[in-house]
Design a protein around this motif. Structure first.
Motif, PDB file in Angstrom:
ATOM      1  N   ASP A 228       0.831  -1.209   0.000  1.00 37.14           N
ATOM      2  CA  ASP A 228       0.000   0.000   0.000  1.00 37.14           C
ATOM      3  C   ASP A 228       0.866   1.259   0.000  1.00 37.14           C
ATOM      4  N   GLU A 229       1.942   1.237   0.794  1.00 35.28           N
ATOM      5  CA  GLU A 229       2.836   2.406   0.842  1.00 35.28           C
ATOM      6  C   GLU A 229       3.523   2.615  -0.509  1.00 35.28           C
ATOM      7  N   ALA A 230       3.927   1.517  -1.157  1.00 36.28           N
ATOM      8  CA  ALA A 230       4.549   1.625  -2.477  1.00 36.28           C
ATOM      9  C   ALA A 230       3.569   2.194  -3.485  1.00 36.28           C
ATOM     10  N   ASP A 231       2.320   1.783  -3.406  1.00 33.59           N
ATOM     11  CA  ASP A 231       1.275   2.281  -4.302  1.00 33.59           C
ATOM     12  C   ASP A 231       1.081   3.780  -4.110  1.00 33.59           C
ATOM     13  N   THR A 232       0.956   4.196  -2.851  1.00 34.53           N
ATOM     14  CA  THR A 232       0.742   5.627  -2.563  1.00 34.53           C
ATOM     15  C   THR A 232       1.911   6.468  -3.058  1.00 34.53           C
ATOM     16  N   LEU A 233       3.118   6.015  -2.786  1.00 31.31           N
ATOM     17  CA  LEU A 233       4.299   6.801  -3.162  1.00 31.31           C
ATOM     18  C   LEU A 233       4.451   6.873  -4.678  1.00 31.31           C
ATOM     19  N   SER A 234       4.259   5.761  -5.375  1.00 32.86           N
ATOM     20  CA  SER A 234       4.407   5.784  -6.838  1.00 32.86           C
ATOM     21  C   SER A 234       3.333   6.665  -7.473  1.00 32.86           C
ATOM     22  N   THR A 235       2.133   6.677  -6.902  1.00 31.09           N
ATOM     23  CA  THR A 235       1.066   7.559  -7.410  1.00 31.09           C
ATOM     24  C   THR A 235       1.445   9.016  -7.206  1.00 31.09           C
ATOM     25  N   GLN A 236       2.002   9.321  -6.032  1.00 30.12           N
ATOM     26  CA  GLN A 236       2.433  10.705  -5.752  1.00 30.12           C
ATOM     27  C   GLN A 236       3.519  11.150  -6.724  1.00 30.12           C
ATOM     28  N   ILE A 237       4.453  10.270  -7.009  1.00 29.52           N
ATOM     29  CA  ILE A 237       5.529  10.615  -7.943  1.00 29.52           C
ATOM     30  C   ILE A 237       4.954  10.944  -9.315  1.00 29.52           C
ATOM     31  N   MET A 252       5.249   1.050 -14.368  1.00 29.06           N
ATOM     32  CA  MET A 252       5.588  -0.364 -14.205  1.00 29.06           C
ATOM     33  C   MET A 252       5.349  -0.800 -12.759  1.00 29.06           C
ATOM     34  N   MET A 253       5.700   0.062 -11.821  1.00 28.88           N
ATOM     35  CA  MET A 253       5.443  -0.228 -10.413  1.00 28.88           C
ATOM     36  C   MET A 253       3.950  -0.421 -10.169  1.00 28.88           C
ATOM     37  N   GLN A 254       3.140   0.469 -10.732  1.00 23.54           N
ATOM     38  CA  GLN A 254       1.686   0.369 -10.589  1.00 23.54           C
ATOM     39  C   GLN A 254       1.163  -0.923 -11.224  1.00 23.54           C
ATOM     40  N   ALA A 255       1.755  -1.308 -12.343  1.00 26.34           N
ATOM     41  CA  ALA A 255       1.338  -2.553 -13.006  1.00 26.34           C
ATOM     42  C   ALA A 255       1.639  -3.760 -12.133  1.00 26.34           C
ATOM     43  N   VAL A 256       2.819  -3.775 -11.541  1.00 29.17           N
ATOM     44  CA  VAL A 256       3.214  -4.900 -10.683  1.00 29.17           C
ATOM     45  C   VAL A 256       2.322  -4.962  -9.443  1.00 29.17           C
ATOM     46  N   MET A 264      -6.224  -7.598 -12.839  1.00 27.01           N
ATOM     47  CA  MET A 264      -5.541  -7.862 -14.098  1.00 27.01           C
ATOM     48  C   MET A 264      -5.762  -6.772 -15.154  1.00 27.01           C
ATOM     49  N   SER A 265      -6.958  -6.213 -15.204  1.00 31.17           N
ATOM     50  CA  SER A 265      -7.207  -5.158 -16.184  1.00 31.17           C
ATOM     51  C   SER A 265      -6.317  -3.949 -15.915  1.00 31.17           C
ATOM     52  N   GLN A 266      -6.206  -3.572 -14.630  1.00 27.64           N
ATOM     53  CA  GLN A 266      -5.336  -2.461 -14.256  1.00 27.64           C
ATOM     54  C   GLN A 266      -3.877  -2.789 -14.531  1.00 27.64           C
ATOM     55  N   ALA A 267      -3.478  -4.010 -14.234  1.00 31.77           N
ATOM     56  CA  ALA A 267      -2.095  -4.418 -14.485  1.00 31.77           C
ATOM     57  C   ALA A 267      -1.759  -4.288 -15.963  1.00 31.77           C
ATOM     58  N   ALA A 268      -2.682  -4.724 -16.818  1.00 33.71           N
ATOM     59  CA  ALA A 268      -2.446  -4.625 -18.261  1.00 33.71           C
ATOM     60  C   ALA A 268      -2.407  -3.173 -18.713  1.00 33.71           C
ATOM     61  N   ASN A 269      -3.278  -2.362 -18.158  1.00 41.82           N
ATOM     62  CA  ASN A 269      -3.362  -0.951 -18.541  1.00 41.82           C
ATOM     63  C   ASN A 269      -2.066  -0.211 -18.199  1.00 41.82           C
ATOM     64  N   PHE A 270      -1.613  -0.365 -16.950  1.00 39.27           N
ATOM     65  CA  PHE A 270      -0.363   0.295 -16.556  1.00 39.27           C
ATOM     66  C   PHE A 270       0.835  -0.335 -17.266  1.00 39.27           C
ATOM     67  N   GLY A 271       0.785  -1.650 -17.469  1.00 37.45           N
ATOM     68  CA  GLY A 271       1.893  -2.323 -18.132  1.00 37.45           C
ATOM     69  C   GLY A 271       2.098  -1.843 -19.549  1.00 37.45           C
ATOM     70  N   ILE A 272       1.013  -1.660 -20.288  1.00 33.76           N
ATOM     71  CA  ILE A 272       1.157  -1.212 -21.682  1.00 33.76           C
ATOM     72  C   ILE A 272       1.628   0.239 -21.737  1.00 33.76           C
ATOM     73  N   ARG A 273       1.219   1.066 -20.755  1.00 23.90           N
ATOM     74  CA  ARG A 273       1.733   2.446 -20.689  1.00 23.90           C
ATOM     75  C   ARG A 273       3.250   2.433 -20.487  1.00 23.90           C
ATOM     76  N   ALA A 274       3.684   1.633 -19.516  1.00 22.92           N
ATOM     77  CA  ALA A 274       5.125   1.552 -19.256  1.00 22.92           C
ATOM     78  C   ALA A 274       5.863   1.038 -20.478  1.00 22.92           C
ATOM     79  N   LEU A 275       5.310   0.020 -21.119  1.00 24.28           N
ATOM     80  CA  LEU A 275       5.946  -0.569 -22.297  1.00 24.28           C
ATOM     81  C   LEU A 275       6.119   0.454 -23.402  1.00 24.28           C
ATOM     82  N   GLU A 276       5.055   1.186 -23.722  1.00 24.82           N
ATOM     83  CA  GLU A 276       5.132   2.175 -24.810  1.00 24.82           C
ATOM     84  C   GLU A 276       6.172   3.250 -24.521  1.00 24.82           C
TER      85      GLU A 276
END
Length: 616
Positions: A228-237, A252-256, A264-276
């Motif tokens: 949860d802390e990793a999620d909050t911090l990565s969102t803030q960044i 990528m952090m958000q995807a993981v 899974m839908s969110q993981a794919a969404n953030f993953g494809i953003r990071a990939l592009e």
């Protein structure tokens, strides 16, 4: 059954996940564009901070020459503020150190410390002059000892004019190299707190340094299960602004994190953003990693063709960047092609990989690739080729002393051949299983040894070879050493079936009832009742009506028996009574059975209780 000794990074199944429809076109676009993505050197910036961001992004992409050019453009920009200048000089020092240009590195350090003194941060300047390259290189054991001493001194000074934050970061990187994520987390938390205090006190920080440290902190929090802390911090960044390389890393952090939460839908969404974005920046390792995550998500959602496409993107990005893990990605692609039913293409991909790995001598990758190559040709019923590949895989594992992996491979290959229903390969199956048992003994792997004995026993009994019965005894004895007797009970049940194959009905019945007692000792009542039903089935099949009547009556009256099993027992009783000529009682038992409503079908382990066994 396909077998593999590899451990997939993301396992499980979540077929209910609806993945974003945009995934496929985006993945296809990345494949079709290939290496023709716009070069960094065609990008420009209008401000010094923009040039600093480009320089950082180029460094992440390992384009060090262009990173130097961007930094020089930034320093030449009019009105460059001190924070940006500090960042540019720091980047120059770091890149020159990577390029082994000590003279240029020292010049950049000198310019940076001159600027620090002009800003009144004299102690920091003195310490940076004193430490030199230690602050810009990954610390080895000696450097970490030096940095540890400096950290203690800087803490004692209790001032924001300090190099403490940079020293702590260097120490944390060293801790990570030693696989000590918990220790690294404490150091980076202290470093972030120090950087924030310095900023609040009005001291100048290198532009982007705080967000880079916070990015490191987000990763460490996730690694230490502070999700949860990793999620909050990565969102803030992501919300506060950062360069594109950091943004890609945080997506990528958000995807993981989403994957970890089974979103899974969110993981794919953030993953494809990071990939592009990684692909756009030509950060090939990051792009390959992001594509791998998307592939794993697609596989979990049972979108096998989409997973194949994502693995192809991962391989493409890795090959463009000459990423060290490329072979592993090709192996994953081959495995996914098998899962998708693309057997011919899988064989082609895996054959190429095997050829390359035989030359490079990477025996672990070679072994896993050979397993899947064997699976691919086995699917095409080219069993002799499959046997060759699997034996080569076993040899590759043994070359790196991976005896347990070799044992599992040998067992899996033997089981695969036993399923082939081709008697010409049964002798090979037997040899592979015997080999697996011996290797499991050598490597002290009782689970594989027990399974190997069981599979070998079944194979031999199916061929009416009495040795199989002795092997069941060995497996039961080995499994009996475990405090939990479930496995031993299951093996005893299977031995009962084997006795029936040999026509030894009395022994089959007695062994099935022994298994029932063993299951009931483990509080597995339904399995115990199932074994009693199996014994009754043997009696009926051999027209032992009286014994069957007694047994089925006892089962049907058992306390706590599942409705489905009681129904089966009553049907068995009906058949046994009919065999004795008591048609009236037979019909009464059948009517009793029919009145039992069964909402849930009998589980597969009770398949022998299917009602047709007790019908006319």
């Amino acid at each position: 059954m396909e077998f593999s000794t590899s451990s997939a990074e993301f396992e499980g199944s979540d077929s209910h996940s609806a993945l974003p429809s945009i995934l496929e076109p985006k993945l296809r676009s990345l494949l079709s564009n290939g290496p023709a993505t716009q070069s960094f050197q065609q990008e420009t910036a209008h401000t010094a901070r923009g040039w600093l961001d480009l320089a950082h992004e180029s460094t992440y992409a390992d384009d060090l020459d262009w990173a130097l050019e961007c930094a020089k453009h930034g320093l030449a920009s009019a009105g460059t503020n001190p924070d940006v200048k500090l960042g540019l000089y720091r980047l120059l020092a770091s890149v020159h150190h990577k390029l082994d240009d000590e003279t240029a590195m020292q010049h950049a350090i000198t310019k940076r410390t001159e600027l620090l003194r002009s800003l009144g941060q004299t102690h920091q300047a003195d310490m940076e002059d004193q430490l030199g390259s230690i602050l810009f290189a990954e610390a080895d054991a000696f450097a970490s000892t030096v940095l540890g001493g400096v950290a203690d001194q800087e803490r004692a000074l209790d001032t924001e004019d300090s190099v403490l934050a940079d020293v702590l970061i260097g120490l944390a990187v060293h801790q990570m190299s030693q696989m000590r994520a918990e220790e690294a987390l404490g150091l980076i938390e202290e470093a972030v707190a120090m950087q924030r205090r310095r900023s609040e006190a009005g001291l100048r920080l290198s532009a982007g340094s705080l967000v880079n440290t916070e990015m490191f902190l987000a990763h460490l929090k996730f690694m230490n299960e502070q999700v949860d802390e990793a999620d909050t911090l990565s969102t803030q960044i992501l919300e506060t602004g950062c360069n594109r390389a950091v943004r890609a890393a945080m997506w990528m952090m958000q995807a993981v994190i989403a994957h970890h939460r089974n979103e899974m839908s969110q993981a794919a969404n953030f993953g494809i953003r990071a990939l592009e974005l990684y692909a756009r920046l030509q950060i090939r390792p990051g792009a390959a990693s992001a594509a791998s995550l998307v592939a794993s998500v697609a596989r979990r959602a049972d979108h096998h063709q989409l997973s194949v496409l994502a693995w192809k993107v991962a391989v493409d990005q890795a090959e463009q960047g000459e990423v060290e893990e490329t072979s592993g990605l090709v192996a994953a692609l081959g495995h996914q092609l098998l899962d998708a039913g693309e057997v011919t293409e899988a064989e082609e991909v895996l054959t190429g990989l095997v050829t390359r790995e035989k030359l490079t001598g990477n025996h672990q990758v070679l072994a896993h690739a050979l397993i899947d190559l064997g699976n691919a040709v086995c699917r095409q019923e080219r069993f002799k080729e499959a046997i060759t590949h699997w034996r080569d895989s076993i040899e590759a594992f043994l070359r790196v002393d991976a005896v347990r992996e070799a044992a599992r491979t040998s067992l899996g290959a033997g089981m695969k051949l036993a399923e082939a229903e081709d008697e010409t390969v049964f002798s090979d199956a037997e040899q592979l299983m015997r080999q697996a048992v011996e290797m499991a003994k050598t490597s002290e792997d009782p689970a594989v040894e027990t399974q190997g004995l069981r599979e070998l026993a079944k194979l031999l009994c199916d061929q009416s070879k009495p040795e199989g019965l002795d092997l069941y005894d060995q497996a039961i004895k080995l499994a009996g050493k475990d405090e939990i007797r479930y496995v031993a009970a299951e093996l005893t049940r299977q031995k009962a079936r084997a006795y029936a194959l040999f026509g030894k009905i009395n022994k089959a019945v007695a062994t099935a009832l022994t298994a029932a007692d063993m299951f009931e000792d483990e509080a597995e009542l339904s399995m115990g009742h199932g074994c009693e039903l199996l014994a009754g089935k043997f009696l009926i099949e051999n027209s032992k009506w009286l014994e069957a009547t007694t047994l089925f009556t006892t089962i049907a009256d058992s306390e706590g028996i599942q409705p489905s099993l009681r129904r089966a027992a009553l049907l068995g009783l009906s058949t046994a009574l009919r065999g004795q000529g008591d048609q009236h009682e037979s019909e009464r038992a059948k009517r009793q059975a029919e009145r039992i409503q069964v909402d849930i079908p009998i589980a597969t382990e009770h398949e022998f209780t299917a009602e047709h066994f007790f019908d006319d």
